[in-house]
Design an enzyme around this catalytic site. Structure first.
Site, PDB file in Angstrom:
ATOM      1  N   GLN A 156      39.063  62.736  78.648  1.00 37.10           N
ATOM      2  CA  GLN A 156      40.071  63.703  78.189  1.00 37.10           C
ATOM      3  C   GLN A 156      40.058  63.913  76.680  1.00 37.10           C
ATOM      4  OE1 GLN A 156      43.741  61.698  79.128  1.00 37.10           O
ATOM      5  NE2 GLN A 156      43.839  62.591  81.182  1.00 37.10           N
ATOM      6  N   CYS A 157      38.977  63.545  76.017  1.00 32.12           N
ATOM      7  CA  CYS A 157      39.009  63.494  74.557  1.00 32.12           C
ATOM      8  C   CYS A 157      39.449  64.803  73.912  1.00 32.12           C
ATOM      9  CB  CYS A 157      37.660  63.060  74.003  1.00 32.12           C
ATOM     10  SG  CYS A 157      36.261  64.058  74.558  1.00 32.12           S
ATOM     11  N   GLY A 158      38.959  65.925  74.425  1.00 36.22           N
ATOM     12  CA  GLY A 158      39.329  67.206  73.842  1.00 36.22           C
ATOM     13  C   GLY A 158      40.806  67.509  73.994  1.00 36.22           C
TER      14      GLY A 158
END
Length: 224
Positions: free
Chosen positions: A44-46
């Protein structure tokens, strides 16, 4: 010393952060926008980075909330985001009343002075790069693609010595990266990588794949 520069000094010299910038002095320019840390779960980094940007405008939203919406819009299956265009459009649709969101599809090479102006005016930049084991920019052809929020700089005298301050979902501490290293990492994003190709997941990729989706691209967030 202003509050902003006090925060920068703490980031630069606090050994708990793991940040190391021994050449910084009080005569060098710096600016740091402190953001709320929001951790990522899985890829989910973005969206975790986007939540940090939202928090700067007082918007309370979680990565899970954004990933659920992204799934509804068929732009992500697991929280991955390999399209800067989709990310920019997604952010614009959600936060247009708070930010002017602009996608740039050119390398950041030669833009350090422009970036300095952005940060001096309290703007933020969302950028993909290859993430090394210590979270610093590296060159893995996109196999370790990750998103970070750029929220400040130190030592803006010339591009070779220019450093950016970054926040991302894998660490609660702000990081200090050499601008040219980030530029090279952002430009080198070309492929999904063997690990992701063989993990059995159906990642959503744009036409042209990783290279066309995120290489040499970045997103500017200007507060309204």
């Amino acid at each position: 010393m202003t509050k902003t520069k006090t925060v920068v000094k703490e980031v630069l010299w606090n050994p708990v952060t793991g940040c190391h910038f021994p050449n910084h002095s009080s005569n060098q320019s710096s600016h740091f926008i402190q953001l709320k840390y929001i951790p990522q779960v899985g890829p989910q980094c973005g969206f975790a980075a986007l939540c940090m940007i939202a928090s700067y405008a007082g918007i309370d939203v979680s990565p899970d909330d954004l990933v659920s919406k992204a799934k509804e819009e068929n732009i992500s299956n697991y929280g991955e985001m390999f399209s800067a265009c989709n990310m920019a459009n997604f952010a614009q649709n959600l936060f247009s009343s708070h930010f002017e969101v602009t996608l740039f599809t050119n390398s950041i090479k030669g833009l350090s002075y422009q970036f300095r102006d952005y940060f001096d005016n309290d703007n933020l930049i969302l950028i993909p790069y290859d993430c090394d084991f210590n979270h610093e920019p590296c060159l893995k052809n996109g196999a370790a693609a990750h998103w970070a929020v750029l929220c400040g700089y130190v030592n803006g005298n010339d591009e070779e010595n220019f450093h950016v301050i970054a926040c991302h979902g894998k660490s609660r501490y702000a990081a200090i990266w050499k601008y040219t290293a980030l530029q090279e990492s952002n430009d080198n994003l070309r492929e999904l990588g063997t690990k992701r190709l063989n993990d059995g997941k159906n990642y959503i990729l744009p036409a042209g794949g990783v290279k066309e989706g995120i290489a040499s691209q970045w997103i500017l967030f200007k507060r309204k």
